[in-house]
Scaffold this motif. Sequence first.
Motif, PDB file in Angstrom:
ATOM      1  N   PRO A  60       0.776  -1.222  -0.100  1.00  0.00           N
ATOM      2  CA  PRO A  60      -0.021   0.069   0.270  1.00  0.00           C
ATOM      3  C   PRO A  60       0.844   0.942  -0.084  1.00  0.00           C
ATOM      4  CG  PRO A  60      -0.919  -1.645   1.888  1.00  0.00           C
ATOM      5  CD  PRO A  60       0.186  -2.118   0.628  1.00  0.00           C
ATOM      6  N   ILE A  61       2.099   0.933   0.890  1.00  0.00           N
ATOM      7  CA  ILE A  61       2.857   2.609   0.426  1.00  0.00           C
ATOM      8  C   ILE A  61       3.331   2.238  -0.444  1.00  0.00           C
ATOM      9  CG2 ILE A  61       5.094   3.289   1.788  1.00  0.00           C
ATOM     10  CD1 ILE A  61       4.949   1.534   4.071  1.00  0.00           C
ATOM     11  N   LEU A  62       4.362   1.597  -1.116  1.00  0.00           N
ATOM     12  CA  LEU A  62       4.548   1.753  -2.929  1.00  0.00           C
ATOM     13  C   LEU A  62       3.309   2.276  -3.987  1.00  0.00           C
ATOM     14  CD1 LEU A  62       6.527   0.468  -2.332  1.00  0.00           C
ATOM     15  CD2 LEU A  62       6.405  -1.066  -3.746  1.00  0.00           C
ATOM     16  N   LEU A  63       2.036   1.588  -3.799  1.00  0.00           N
ATOM     17  CA  LEU A  63       1.420   2.496  -4.372  1.00  0.00           C
ATOM     18  C   LEU A  63       0.672   3.580  -4.194  1.00  0.00           C
ATOM     19  CD1 LEU A  63      -1.679  -0.976  -4.093  1.00  0.00           C
ATOM     20  CD2 LEU A  63       0.014  -0.432  -5.950  1.00  0.00           C
ATOM     21  N   ALA A  64       0.580   4.030  -2.900  1.00  0.00           N
ATOM     22  CA  ALA A  64       0.574   5.822  -2.598  1.00  0.00           C
ATOM     23  C   ALA A  64       1.810   6.248  -3.953  1.00  0.00           C
ATOM     24  CB  ALA A  64       0.216   5.602  -1.314  1.00  0.00           C
ATOM     25  N   ILE A  65       2.931   5.808  -2.959  1.00  0.00           N
ATOM     26  CA  ILE A  65       4.067   6.333  -4.173  1.00  0.00           C
ATOM     27  C   ILE A  65       4.299   6.643  -5.470  1.00  0.00           C
ATOM     28  CG2 ILE A  65       6.716   6.134  -4.436  1.00  0.00           C
ATOM     29  CD1 ILE A  65       6.854   5.064  -1.267  1.00  0.00           C
ATOM     30  N   LEU A  66       3.921   5.153  -6.411  1.00  0.00           N
ATOM     31  CA  LEU A  66       3.236   4.983  -7.556  1.00  0.00           C
ATOM     32  C   LEU A  66       1.508   5.726  -7.784  1.00  0.00           C
ATOM     33  CD1 LEU A  66       5.220   2.237  -6.665  1.00  0.00           C
ATOM     34  CD2 LEU A  66       6.523   4.016  -8.175  1.00  0.00           C
ATOM     35  N   GLU A  67       1.608   6.997  -7.658  1.00  0.00           N
ATOM     36  CA  GLU A  67      -0.535   7.154  -7.896  1.00  0.00           C
ATOM     37  C   GLU A  67      -0.114   7.066  -8.974  1.00  0.00           C
ATOM     38  OE1 GLU A  67      -1.794   9.602  -5.726  1.00  0.00           O
ATOM     39  OE2 GLU A  67       0.171  11.296  -5.383  1.00  0.00           O
ATOM     40  N   GLU A  68       0.784   7.686 -10.224  1.00  0.00           N
ATOM     41  CA  GLU A  68       0.835   7.896 -11.390  1.00  0.00           C
ATOM     42  C   GLU A  68       1.477   6.824 -12.145  1.00  0.00           C
ATOM     43  OE1 GLU A  68       3.048  11.413 -12.115  1.00  0.00           O
ATOM     44  OE2 GLU A  68       2.193  12.604 -10.191  1.00  0.00           O
ATOM     45  N   ASN A  69       1.783   5.762 -11.942  1.00  0.00           N
ATOM     46  CA  ASN A  69       2.202   4.773 -12.786  1.00  0.00           C
ATOM     47  C   ASN A  69       1.065   3.614 -12.355  1.00  0.00           C
ATOM     48  OD1 ASN A  69       3.249   2.794 -14.375  1.00  0.00           O
ATOM     49  ND2 ASN A  69       5.159   3.273 -13.515  1.00  0.00           N
ATOM     50  N   ASN A  70       0.134   4.313 -13.790  1.00  0.00           N
ATOM     51  CA  ASN A  70      -1.101   2.680 -13.256  1.00  0.00           C
ATOM     52  C   ASN A  70      -0.703   1.433 -13.617  1.00  0.00           C
ATOM     53  OD1 ASN A  70      -3.531   4.643 -12.296  1.00  0.00           O
ATOM     54  ND2 ASN A  70      -3.595   5.004 -14.239  1.00  0.00           N
ATOM     55  N   ASP A  71       0.337   0.650 -14.797  1.00  0.00           N
ATOM     56  CA  ASP A  71       1.082  -0.241 -15.124  1.00  0.00           C
ATOM     57  C   ASP A  71       1.182  -1.007 -13.463  1.00  0.00           C
ATOM     58  OD1 ASP A  71      -0.656   0.280 -17.740  1.00  0.00           O
ATOM     59  OD2 ASP A  71       1.820   0.673 -18.788  1.00  0.00           O
ATOM     60  N   LEU A  72       2.376   0.172 -12.963  1.00  0.00           N
ATOM     61  CA  LEU A  72       3.614  -0.386 -11.801  1.00  0.00           C
ATOM     62  C   LEU A  72       2.179  -0.982 -11.226  1.00  0.00           C
ATOM     63  CD1 LEU A  72       6.049  -1.489 -11.055  1.00  0.00           C
ATOM     64  CD2 LEU A  72       6.646   1.080 -10.382  1.00  0.00           C
ATOM     65  N   ARG A  73       1.410  -0.064 -11.078  1.00  0.00           N
ATOM     66  CA  ARG A  73       0.462  -0.420  -9.458  1.00  0.00           C
ATOM     67  C   ARG A  73      -0.529  -1.413  -9.872  1.00  0.00           C
ATOM     68  NH1 ARG A  73      -1.810   3.685  -6.432  1.00  0.00           N
ATOM     69  NH2 ARG A  73      -4.026   3.283  -7.094  1.00  0.00           N
ATOM     70  N   LYS A  74      -0.628  -1.992 -11.558  1.00  0.00           N
ATOM     71  CA  LYS A  74      -1.234  -3.356 -11.440  1.00  0.00           C
ATOM     72  C   LYS A  74      -0.889  -4.586 -10.983  1.00  0.00           C
ATOM     73  CE  LYS A  74      -4.411  -0.962 -14.797  1.00  0.00           C
ATOM     74  NZ  LYS A  74      -4.577  -0.641 -16.295  1.00  0.00           N
ATOM     75  N   GLU A  75       1.021  -4.127 -11.519  1.00  0.00           N
ATOM     76  CA  GLU A  75       1.900  -5.428 -11.067  1.00  0.00           C
ATOM     77  C   GLU A  75       1.818  -5.911  -9.841  1.00  0.00           C
ATOM     78  OE1 GLU A  75       2.669  -7.450 -13.903  1.00  0.00           O
ATOM     79  OE2 GLU A  75       1.124  -5.959 -15.116  1.00  0.00           O
ATOM     80  N   ILE A  76       1.803  -4.596  -9.211  1.00  0.00           N
ATOM     81  CA  ILE A  76       2.497  -4.296  -7.674  1.00  0.00           C
ATOM     82  C   ILE A  76       1.000  -5.831  -6.612  1.00  0.00           C
ATOM     83  CG2 ILE A  76       2.610  -3.825  -5.321  1.00  0.00           C
ATOM     84  CD1 ILE A  76       3.966  -1.435  -7.202  1.00  0.00           C
ATOM     85  N   MET A  77      -0.203  -5.478  -7.386  1.00  0.00           N
ATOM     86  CA  MET A  77      -1.243  -5.175  -5.956  1.00  0.00           C
ATOM     87  C   MET A  77      -1.640  -7.529  -7.282  1.00  0.00           C
ATOM     88  SD  MET A  77      -3.959  -2.449  -6.836  1.00  0.00           S
ATOM     89  CE  MET A  77      -3.959  -2.309  -8.393  1.00  0.00           C
ATOM     90  N   LYS A  78      -1.137  -8.138  -8.157  1.00  0.00           N
ATOM     91  CA  LYS A  78      -0.802  -8.979  -8.759  1.00  0.00           C
ATOM     92  C   LYS A  78      -0.293 -10.217  -7.532  1.00  0.00           C
ATOM     93  CE  LYS A  78      -1.607  -8.284 -13.391  1.00  0.00           C
ATOM     94  NZ  LYS A  78      -0.692  -7.930 -14.899  1.00  0.00           N
ATOM     95  N   PHE A  79       0.406  -8.958  -6.582  1.00  0.00           N
ATOM     96  CA  PHE A  79       0.919 -10.270  -5.870  1.00  0.00           C
ATOM     97  C   PHE A  79      -0.097 -11.006  -5.013  1.00  0.00           C
ATOM     98  CE2 PHE A  79       2.776 -10.747  -1.369  1.00  0.00           C
ATOM     99  CZ  PHE A  79       4.431 -11.401  -1.702  1.00  0.00           C
ATOM    100  N   ASP A  80      -1.164 -10.274  -4.872  1.00  0.00           N
ATOM    101  CA  ASP A  80      -2.466 -10.930  -4.376  1.00  0.00           C
ATOM    102  C   ASP A  80      -2.224 -12.546  -4.340  1.00  0.00           C
ATOM    103  OD1 ASP A  80      -3.408  -9.329  -2.583  1.00  0.00           O
ATOM    104  OD2 ASP A  80      -4.232  -8.627  -3.651  1.00  0.00           O
ATOM    105  N   SER A  81      -2.000 -12.697  -5.913  1.00  0.00           N
ATOM    106  CA  SER A  81      -2.518 -13.942  -6.671  1.00  0.00           C
ATOM    107  C   SER A  81      -1.383 -15.179  -5.590  1.00  0.00           C
ATOM    108  CB  SER A  81      -2.021 -14.273  -8.175  1.00  0.00           C
ATOM    109  OG  SER A  81      -0.961 -13.599  -8.465  1.00  0.00           O
ATOM    110  N   VAL A  82       0.710 -14.673  -5.473  1.00  0.00           N
ATOM    111  CA  VAL A  82       0.843 -15.019  -4.997  1.00  0.00           C
ATOM    112  C   VAL A  82       1.266 -14.990  -3.328  1.00  0.00           C
ATOM    113  CG1 VAL A  82       3.473 -14.930  -3.841  1.00  0.00           C
ATOM    114  CG2 VAL A  82       3.012 -13.677  -6.193  1.00  0.00           C
ATOM    115  N   ILE A  83       0.291 -14.451  -2.561  1.00  0.00           N
ATOM    116  CA  ILE A  83      -0.465 -14.604  -1.230  1.00  0.00           C
ATOM    117  C   ILE A  83      -1.228 -15.559  -1.182  1.00  0.00           C
ATOM    118  CG2 ILE A  83      -1.736 -14.123   0.675  1.00  0.00           C
ATOM    119  CD1 ILE A  83       1.128 -13.117   0.364  1.00  0.00           C
ATOM    120  N   GLU A  84      -2.773 -16.188  -2.262  1.00  0.00           N
ATOM    121  CA  GLU A  84      -3.703 -17.035  -2.469  1.00  0.00           C
ATOM    122  C   GLU A  84      -2.889 -18.445  -2.747  1.00  0.00           C
ATOM    123  OE1 GLU A  84      -5.814 -15.864  -5.258  1.00  0.00           O
ATOM    124  OE2 GLU A  84      -6.691 -14.139  -4.262  1.00  0.00           O
ATOM    125  N   THR A  85      -1.163 -18.531  -3.839  1.00  0.00           N
ATOM    126  CA  THR A  85      -0.921 -19.676  -3.832  1.00  0.00           C
ATOM    127  C   THR A  85      -0.011 -20.030  -2.092  1.00  0.00           C
ATOM    128  OG1 THR A  85      -0.339 -18.576  -5.874  1.00  0.00           O
ATOM    129  CG2 THR A  85       1.335 -20.294  -5.446  1.00  0.00           C
TER     130      THR A  85
END
Length: 128
Positions: A60-85
Amino acid sequence: MQTLTADQYNLLAFYYQFLNTIEEGFDYVIESFQSLHFDESRLMLIDIITAFYHIDSSNPILLAILEENNDLRKEIMKFDSVIETVERIELLVLLPHEYELFVKSELSPAFLAWKESVQIKLKDYVTH
């Protein structure tokens, strides 16, 4: 690309390197399966899983820092799938063969694919 403060840059650079450290941990775990050092590999895997939760809590801290980079934000949010695994590993701890297969063929590849996609987009921030 947005301008970062020194603290933001340091956080992103640490995050980038932290992902490499986790990859090295997976390399060790997978190698230890071949040399039958199961206790050591399980301890390292516990460290990796702990690191995953640190990543998840810092995202969440990174997402706040990178608020202007939607592509990178989307990739970071995909970490949820790693947690699910990783949450599925608890079912396999008592089954050594299935545990090893899961780490080699599911958990490590899931993390490495996510790591690569994030680092490609994060590289511009940490190499300047």
